[in-house]
Design a protein around this motif. Structure first.
Motif, PDB file in Angstrom:
ATOM      1  N   GLY A 177       1.152  -2.986   2.926  1.00 38.67           N
ATOM      2  CA  GLY A 177       1.059  -1.687   2.670  1.00 38.67           C
ATOM      3  C   GLY A 177       1.709  -1.117   1.348  1.00 38.67           C
ATOM      4  O   GLY A 177       1.211   0.118   0.983  1.00 38.67           O
ATOM      5  N   SER A 178       2.837  -1.810   0.971  1.00 37.18           N
ATOM      6  CA  SER A 178       3.324  -1.233  -0.531  1.00 37.18           C
ATOM      7  C   SER A 178       2.424  -1.434  -1.552  1.00 37.18           C
ATOM      8  O   SER A 178       2.475  -0.888  -2.648  1.00 37.18           O
ATOM      9  N   LYS A 179       1.302  -2.592  -1.412  1.00 38.36           N
ATOM     10  CA  LYS A 179       0.647  -2.616  -2.385  1.00 38.36           C
ATOM     11  C   LYS A 179      -0.877  -1.810  -2.369  1.00 38.36           C
ATOM     12  O   LYS A 179      -1.761  -2.112  -3.158  1.00 38.36           O
ATOM     13  N   LEU A 180      -0.917  -0.897  -1.250  1.00 36.22           N
ATOM     14  CA  LEU A 180      -2.075  -0.251  -1.038  1.00 36.22           C
ATOM     15  C   LEU A 180      -1.855   1.337  -1.696  1.00 36.22           C
ATOM     16  O   LEU A 180      -0.904   2.031  -1.368  1.00 36.22           O
ATOM     17  N   PRO A 181      -2.591   1.488  -2.789  1.00 41.06           N
ATOM     18  CA  PRO A 181      -1.998   2.709  -3.553  1.00 41.06           C
ATOM     19  C   PRO A 181      -2.565   3.884  -2.950  1.00 41.06           C
ATOM     20  O   PRO A 181      -3.406   4.045  -2.147  1.00 41.06           O
TER      21      PRO A 181
ATOM     22  N   THR B 294      -6.417   5.295  -2.270  1.00 42.85           N
ATOM     23  CA  THR B 294      -7.592   4.322  -1.971  1.00 42.85           C
ATOM     24  C   THR B 294      -8.542   5.068  -1.007  1.00 42.85           C
ATOM     25  O   THR B 294      -8.328   5.904   0.041  1.00 42.85           O
ATOM     26  N   VAL B 295      -9.756   4.692  -1.491  1.00 43.74           N
ATOM     27  CA  VAL B 295     -10.969   5.035  -0.409  1.00 43.74           C
ATOM     28  C   VAL B 295     -11.706   4.242   0.108  1.00 43.74           C
ATOM     29  O   VAL B 295     -11.589   2.828  -0.339  1.00 43.74           O
ATOM     30  N   ILE B 296     -12.678   4.499   0.825  1.00 43.40           N
ATOM     31  CA  ILE B 296     -13.737   3.560   1.461  1.00 43.40           C
ATOM     32  C   ILE B 296     -14.944   4.230   0.779  1.00 43.40           C
ATOM     33  O   ILE B 296     -15.376   5.339   0.867  1.00 43.40           O
TER      34      ILE B 296
ATOM     35  N   ALA C  51     -11.264   0.509  -1.822  1.00 43.69           N
ATOM     36  CA  ALA C  51     -11.229   0.541  -3.251  1.00 43.69           C
ATOM     37  C   ALA C  51     -10.214   1.276  -3.887  1.00 43.69           C
ATOM     38  O   ALA C  51      -9.835   2.545  -3.166  1.00 43.69           O
ATOM     39  N   ASP C  52      -9.622   0.844  -4.965  1.00 43.09           N
ATOM     40  CA  ASP C  52      -8.638   1.689  -5.923  1.00 43.09           C
ATOM     41  C   ASP C  52      -9.079   1.865  -7.263  1.00 43.09           C
ATOM     42  O   ASP C  52      -9.280   0.893  -7.938  1.00 43.09           O
TER      43      ASP C  52
ATOM     44  N   GLY D 292     -19.312  -1.788 -12.278  1.00 39.91           N
ATOM     45  CA  GLY D 292     -18.077  -2.389 -12.929  1.00 39.91           C
ATOM     46  C   GLY D 292     -16.872  -2.739 -12.077  1.00 39.91           C
ATOM     47  O   GLY D 292     -15.676  -2.874 -12.288  1.00 39.91           O
ATOM     48  N   ASP D 293     -17.376  -2.671 -10.854  1.00 41.55           N
ATOM     49  CA  ASP D 293     -16.535  -3.195  -9.651  1.00 41.55           C
ATOM     50  C   ASP D 293     -15.843  -4.482  -9.773  1.00 41.55           C
ATOM     51  O   ASP D 293     -16.697  -5.410 -10.211  1.00 41.55           O
ATOM     52  N   THR D 294     -14.593  -4.655  -9.640  1.00 41.08           N
ATOM     53  CA  THR D 294     -14.071  -6.158  -9.960  1.00 41.08           C
ATOM     54  C   THR D 294     -13.358  -6.458  -8.374  1.00 41.08           C
ATOM     55  O   THR D 294     -12.949  -5.763  -7.679  1.00 41.08           O
TER      56      THR D 294
END
Length: 462
Positions: A370-374, A377-379, A420-421, A385-387
């Protein structure tokens, strides 16, 4: 005698059972009157009920009114219940862009279907006879039909039965004379601008100069072709089941290698059957099938073919995809993630909740740090350009390359929901989590994310 011959034919093809109610299509012409009289006699002997149905087409003015009056009088005189409908066939032909003959046939068929569907009758008998069958076969041949057209008319087609396919026109006229029954003549039967009339008056008589029993020969050909066709249809159904990987909701996936292994004749039929299952029952021409076979033979991933009416075929990683939706890609979307609770998006619902420990992920249910989920964040759907850094992989890559690696059909890539972030993909939902949000020994807050598909998104997210 005609009556005995017809009853033997009915028994051979199991057209009528005891206790059934049969509607007789009664136009007032010689053929339909003879069928009506014959079936009434057989009904009394073999325990089934007879009713009559007449469609007044609105084509021939007073002549049509005369026919309707004749039919009404005939049924009243013989004590048979009559169901009559008045239709505006010219209006139907104009609205549905059909020829008058075809529009009249469609109007009759729809009315008969309504009667059978309502329980008024178990089947509707039409007076098609051997000459009609021969004429149909010749018309099919003139259009370049295959074995399906050579099979001609069948004794039964759904709720329609044809007890007179065993007798010829001359036998019918003799029977009416013996029974002392009259009939009315349809003036359009003499009009050779109608294709069937031209075949009847010009083509068939000339063929009978070559072979006086040409009608019988054509009907024998039709019966042989029908038997062969029945076998082919059974084999086609078996082959289709063997090569089909998926078929639902306007989409079919066929095993390319298995399809290429079929004889071309069988492969063609399998393709026609699958197209029919996708709702494409009309306007499938030989050039469409030839194009599909060429696509299958080349087997180049990414090659595709537009079959018209929104149906597209594509070769994709050992599969042939047939889809009614490839021409209608899903509109892109973006929804802010609800960090604790449910986030609805086009195609499904994503639930996010705290978890005490890390469980086993499966593509649709994942555990992340959870701490890495900015925040923010969206769906959403993919963008240029997505990586993506697939879990347990050497490093990040373009999302497009990841889709190619997993052999995801091009038509599906715009429909896959992504967590995505910015341009960084954290979860390709339904496929794989990103290493960027993976749970580690240092993780103190574990979130459990579960995606639930709705009916709309089932095909895209399966």
């Amino acid at each position: 005698m005609l009556k005995g011959k017809v009853w033997s034919f009915i028994q051979r093809w199991a057209l009528i059972e005891r206790g059934q109610t049969i509607g007789c299509a009664l136009s007032g012409g010689a053929d339909s009157v003879a069928l009506f009289v014959c079936l009434q006699a057989l009904a009394a002997e073999h325990d089934f009920r007879l009713r009559a149905v007449h469609v007044e087409h609105g084509i021939r003015g007073r002549e049509s009114e005369r026919d309707a009056a004749f039919v009404s009088d005939l049924c009243r005189r013989r004590g048979v219940q009559l169901e009559m409908v008045h239709a505006d066939v010219p209006a139907v032909a104009a609205k549905e862009k059909l020829g008058t003959e075809l529009a009249a046939r469609e109007v009759r068929r729809r009315f008969y279907a309504e009667l059978v569907g309502s329980g008024w009758a178990d089947a509707v008998a039409t007076a098609h006879h051997m000459e009609d069958n021969a004429e149909s076969l010749l018309l099919h041949m003139a259009r370049g039909s295959g074995i399906d057209g050579l099979a001609g008319m069948q004794p039964r087609s759904g709720f329609l039965i044809r007890p007179f396919l065993c007798v010829q026109r001359g036998e019918i006229r003799n029977y009416l004379q013996q029974e002392g029954e009259c009939w009315v003549e349809d003036s359009t039967n003499a009009d050779d601008t109608y294709r069937r009339n031209f075949v009847r008056h010009e083509i068939l008589p000339r063929l009978e100069q070559i072979n006086p029993k040409a009608v019988t020969a054509f009907c024998r050909l039709a019966e042989t072709a029908a038997a062969d066709l029945d076998f082919l249809q059974q084999e086609t159904a078996k082959a289709a089941r063997a090569v089909t990987l998926y078929n639902s909701k306007g989409r079919a996936e066929l095993d390319l290698a298995a399809l290429k292994g079929l004889h071309e004749a069988l492969a063609s039929r399998v393709l026609r059957l699958v197209l029919a299952q996708l709702g494409r029952t009309q306007d499938v021409e030989q050039n469409h099938i030839a194009g599909l076979l060429a696509l299958v033979s080349a087997a180049r991933t990414g090659s595709h073919l537009d079959l018209g009416s929104g149906l597209t075929a594509e070769i994709c990683y050992g599969r042939l995809l047939l889809c009614t939706e490839l021409k209608k890609p899903r509109t892109g979307f973006e929804c802010a993630l609800v960090r604790t609770g449910e986030t609805a998006f086009p195609g499904g619902v994503l639930r996010c909740e705290p978890a005490a420990e890390r469980g086993q992920g499966n593509g649709w249910s994942e555990f992340l740090d959870g701490s890495k989920l900015p925040a923010g964040t969206v769906i959403r759907t993919r963008r240029a350009g997505d990586t993506f850094y697939p879990l347990h992989s050497p490093g990040a890559k373009k999302l497009k390359d990841y889709f190619i690696d997993i052999k995801l059909p091009r038509a599906e890539r715009d429909r896959v929901p992504l967590l995505a972030d910015g341009r960084r993909i954290l979860w390709v939902i339904g496929h794989r989590l990103s290493q960027d949000v993976a749970v580690s020994r240092q993780t103190q807050q574990i979130l459990h994310l579960t995606c639930r598909k709705d009916r709309e998104g089932e095909a895209a997210l399966r």
